[in-house]
Write a protein that holds these residues in place. Structure first.
Motif, short mmCIF file in Angstrom:
data_model
loop_
_atom_site.label_atom_id
_atom_site.label_comp_id
_atom_site.label_asym_id
_atom_site.label_seq_id
_atom_site.Cartn_x
_atom_site.Cartn_y
_atom_site.Cartn_z
N GLY A 101 -15.52 -2.23 3.10
CA GLY A 101 -14.68 -1.04 3.09
C GLY A 101 -13.97 -0.85 1.78
N ALA A 102 -13.42 -1.93 1.20
CA ALA A 102 -12.70 -1.85 -0.07
C ALA A 102 -12.80 -3.21 -0.76
CB ALA A 102 -11.24 -1.48 0.15
N VAL A 103 -12.65 -3.22 -2.07
CA VAL A 103 -12.77 -4.46 -2.82
C VAL A 103 -11.66 -5.45 -2.47
CG1 VAL A 103 -14.01 -3.43 -4.75
CG2 VAL A 103 -11.50 -3.47 -4.78
N THR A 104 -10.58 -4.96 -1.90
CA THR A 104 -9.47 -5.84 -1.51
C THR A 104 -9.70 -6.52 -0.17
OG1 THR A 104 -8.42 -3.85 -0.61
CG2 THR A 104 -7.71 -4.56 -2.81
N GLY A 105 -10.75 -6.12 0.55
CA GLY A 105 -10.92 -6.57 1.92
C GLY A 105 -10.98 -8.07 2.10
N LYS A 106 -11.88 -8.74 1.40
CA LYS A 106 -12.08 -10.17 1.64
C LYS A 106 -10.87 -11.01 1.28
CE LYS A 106 -15.37 -13.96 1.04
NZ LYS A 106 -14.30 -14.97 1.00
N PRO A 107 -10.29 -10.87 0.08
CA PRO A 107 -9.15 -11.74 -0.23
C PRO A 107 -7.95 -11.51 0.69
CG PRO A 107 -9.53 -10.15 -1.99
CD PRO A 107 -10.71 -10.09 -1.10
N LEU A 108 -7.64 -10.25 1.01
CA LEU A 108 -6.49 -10.00 1.87
C LEU A 108 -6.70 -10.59 3.25
CD1 LEU A 108 -5.48 -6.34 0.89
CD2 LEU A 108 -4.34 -8.48 0.24
N MET A 109 -7.91 -10.50 3.78
CA MET A 109 -8.20 -11.07 5.09
C MET A 109 -8.21 -12.60 5.02
SD MET A 109 -8.69 -8.54 7.31
CE MET A 109 -9.86 -8.99 8.58
N ASP A 110 -8.77 -13.15 3.95
CA ASP A 110 -8.82 -14.61 3.81
C ASP A 110 -7.42 -15.21 3.73
OD1 ASP A 110 -11.57 -14.57 3.87
OD2 ASP A 110 -11.84 -14.89 1.72
N ARG A 148 -3.44 -4.52 -9.09
CA ARG A 148 -4.59 -4.50 -10.00
C ARG A 148 -5.69 -3.56 -9.50
NH1 ARG A 148 -3.94 -10.11 -9.54
NH2 ARG A 148 -5.86 -10.24 -8.29
N ALA A 149 -5.94 -3.60 -8.19
CA ALA A 149 -7.07 -2.86 -7.63
C ALA A 149 -6.84 -1.36 -7.61
CB ALA A 149 -7.37 -3.37 -6.21
N THR A 150 -5.58 -0.92 -7.70
CA THR A 150 -5.29 0.50 -7.56
C THR A 150 -5.05 1.19 -8.91
OG1 THR A 150 -2.96 -0.10 -7.12
CG2 THR A 150 -4.38 0.32 -5.22
N VAL A 151 -5.39 0.51 -10.00
CA VAL A 151 -5.31 1.13 -11.32
C VAL A 151 -6.67 1.78 -11.61
CG1 VAL A 151 -5.03 0.74 -13.79
CG2 VAL A 151 -3.60 -0.51 -12.14
N ASN A 181 2.14 6.99 -6.75
CA ASN A 181 1.04 7.68 -7.42
C ASN A 181 0.62 8.98 -6.75
OD1 ASN A 181 1.02 5.46 -9.11
ND2 ASN A 181 -0.69 4.46 -8.08
N GLY A 182 1.26 9.31 -5.64
CA GLY A 182 0.84 10.50 -4.91
C GLY A 182 -0.51 10.32 -4.23
N GLY A 183 -0.90 9.07 -4.05
CA GLY A 183 -2.18 8.75 -3.44
C GLY A 183 -2.61 7.36 -3.85
N ILE A 184 -3.86 7.03 -3.58
CA ILE A 184 -4.36 5.69 -3.88
C ILE A 184 -5.76 5.79 -4.46
CG2 ILE A 184 -5.12 3.49 -2.87
CD1 ILE A 184 -2.94 3.79 -0.76
N TYR A 185 -5.95 5.14 -5.62
CA TYR A 185 -7.30 4.88 -6.13
C TYR A 185 -7.69 3.47 -5.68
CZ TYR A 185 -10.99 3.12 -9.07
OH TYR A 185 -12.14 2.52 -9.49
N LEU A 186 -8.89 3.32 -5.12
CA LEU A 186 -9.35 2.00 -4.68
C LEU A 186 -10.86 2.03 -4.58
CD1 LEU A 186 -8.55 -0.84 -3.59
CD2 LEU A 186 -8.63 0.16 -1.30
N GLU A 187 -11.50 1.08 -5.24
CA GLU A 187 -12.95 1.05 -5.23
C GLU A 187 -13.47 0.67 -3.85
OE1 GLU A 187 -16.65 -1.26 -7.47
OE2 GLU A 187 -14.59 -1.46 -8.23
N GLU A 188 -14.39 1.48 -3.34
CA GLU A 188 -15.00 1.22 -2.05
C GLU A 188 -16.12 0.20 -2.19
OE1 GLU A 188 -15.82 4.91 0.18
OE2 GLU A 188 -14.65 5.91 -1.38
N GLU A 189 -16.30 -0.60 -1.15
CA GLU A 189 -17.32 -1.64 -1.14
C GLU A 189 -18.05 -1.58 0.19
OE1 GLU A 189 -17.11 -6.03 -2.85
OE2 GLU A 189 -16.13 -5.91 -0.90
N TRP A 197 0.83 -1.21 0.00
CA TRP A 197 0.00 0.00 0.00
C TRP A 197 0.87 1.26 0.00
CZ3 TRP A 197 -4.62 -0.61 -1.59
CH2 TRP A 197 -5.43 -1.66 -1.18
N ASP A 198 1.93 1.27 0.81
CA ASP A 198 2.81 2.44 0.88
C ASP A 198 3.48 2.71 -0.46
OD1 ASP A 198 2.16 2.76 3.53
OD2 ASP A 198 4.02 1.89 4.31
#
Length: 332
Positions: free
Chosen positions: A291-300, A325-328, A279-287, A272-273
């Motif tokens: 909270g974010a589309v990355t939530g379930k797989p990263l936790m699993d 992939r998620a931050t493009v 990119n000077g920040g983060i694009y990430l789709e909220e769910e 994440w850092d």
């Protein structure tokens, strides 16, 4: 299946409210002999938030600013939560919250919760810039002098919000207050299709004789009626989350989870850092649900690492690929 059901139940009850060695409970700042410097006193106030806690979550919408909108009933819940020091580098401190719940049959359930990261006299802070976007915001020399930024990260270590403030010790209270910061919707609101789409909030962390308290003054904001390009205030909310030091539950399952997965989560934080810096920040789709589309797989994947069905190295590699992939941002 039973475990998945329990996770859903615990999240609904508690989250609806929203690489160093594992550290134990940090020393609590007292009103006795003062530390050698303001900086050290601030550090001890931050570290005093670590420990084995009982948490009470209290959220109340109070005042409506839009005709026809009726404030919601208050949301009250509670849970057991350990707060562990992820790292302490002097001017950089991070604290990980981990829920440690149990059912009536004595089965334990551990859920990695939010993380707070503190930086002394920061040059930038990662702030919420509106739906799906966070940006690295410069902090002026005057604003950062003697100040600490606090960045709050979600369960999967994706960003939530960041702010800057100073610790103050007036009237015998150790208290840090942020500037007003934009924040994404918490799960308790996002899942119900609200008419607002973000908060403008001020955060306070204050030590108490029993532990500490996190106080938020949130203005819930959404598109203005008749002009979606403008934002307007809809309702004000107070959030008071009280953390009390206790020793009446078994914290070992939470510590076992953190011991097994902390290296994996260090790799996730680094990914994440890297995105934010590049990119000077983060694009990430909220769910809404996570909270974010990355939530379930990263936790699993963290659960799989603890279970021994996935190696830490493989988990980090999968996490880096997912985050990449998620931050493009999609082309306009």
């Amino acid at each position: 299946m039973r475990r998945a059901l329990m996770i859903t139940t615990v999240l609904a009850a508690v989250l609806a409210v929203s690489t160093p060695a594992l550290a134990q409970t940090a020393p609590v700042a007292t009103t006795g002999e003062a530390p050698a410097s303001q900086f050290e006193r601030d550090r001890q106030s931050i570290l005093a938030q670590a420990g084995q806690m009982r948490v009470r979550f209290d959220m109340r919408e109070n005042v409506s600013f839009r005709e026809g909108y009726e404030p919601l009933e208050e949301k009250l819940s509670a849970g057991n939560e350990i707060v562990r020091v992820v790292y302490d580098e002097g001017d950089r401190i991070s604290l990980q919250h981990i829920l440690v719940m149990s059912d009536d049959a004595g089965n334990h359930m551990v859920i990695k919760h939010w993380r707070q990261a503190w930086v002394y006299q920061p040059e930038t802070v990662l702030t919420y810039a509106g739906p799906d976007h966070w940006t690295l915001t410069p902090v002026s020399a005057d604003e950062r002098r003697g100040a600490w930024s606090q960045t709050v990260w979600q369960t999967d270590d994706s960003p939530r919000y960041g702010g800057v403030g100073r610790w103050d010790y007036t009237h015998g209270i150790a208290e840090w207050t942020s500037n007003a910061t934009w924040r994404p919707l918490a799960r308790r609101d996002a899942v119900r299709d609200p008419i607002y789409d973000r908060y403008l909030g001020t955060n306070r962390h204050a030590l108490t004789p029993a532990g500490w308290v996190h106080i938020q003054d949130n203005m819930k904001v959404g598109p203005a009626e008749g002009d979606a390009a403008q934002l307007s205030a809809i309702v004000q909310e107070d959030v008071i989350n009280t953390y009390r030091h206790v020793d009446n539950y078994d914290a070992a399952p939470g510590d076992a989870y953190w011991t097994a997965t902390k290296d994996y989560w260090a790799g996730v934080r680094a990914a994440w850092d890297e995105v934010a810096t590049r990119n000077g920040g983060i694009y990430l789709e909220e769910e809404a649900n996570r909270g974010a589309v990355t939530g379930k797989p990263l936790m699993d994947w963290a659960d799989e690492i603890q279970a021994g069905t996935l190696t830490t190295e493989a988990g980090i590699q999968q996490a880096r690929e997912l985050i990449a992939r998620a931050t493009v941002e999609p082309a306009a």
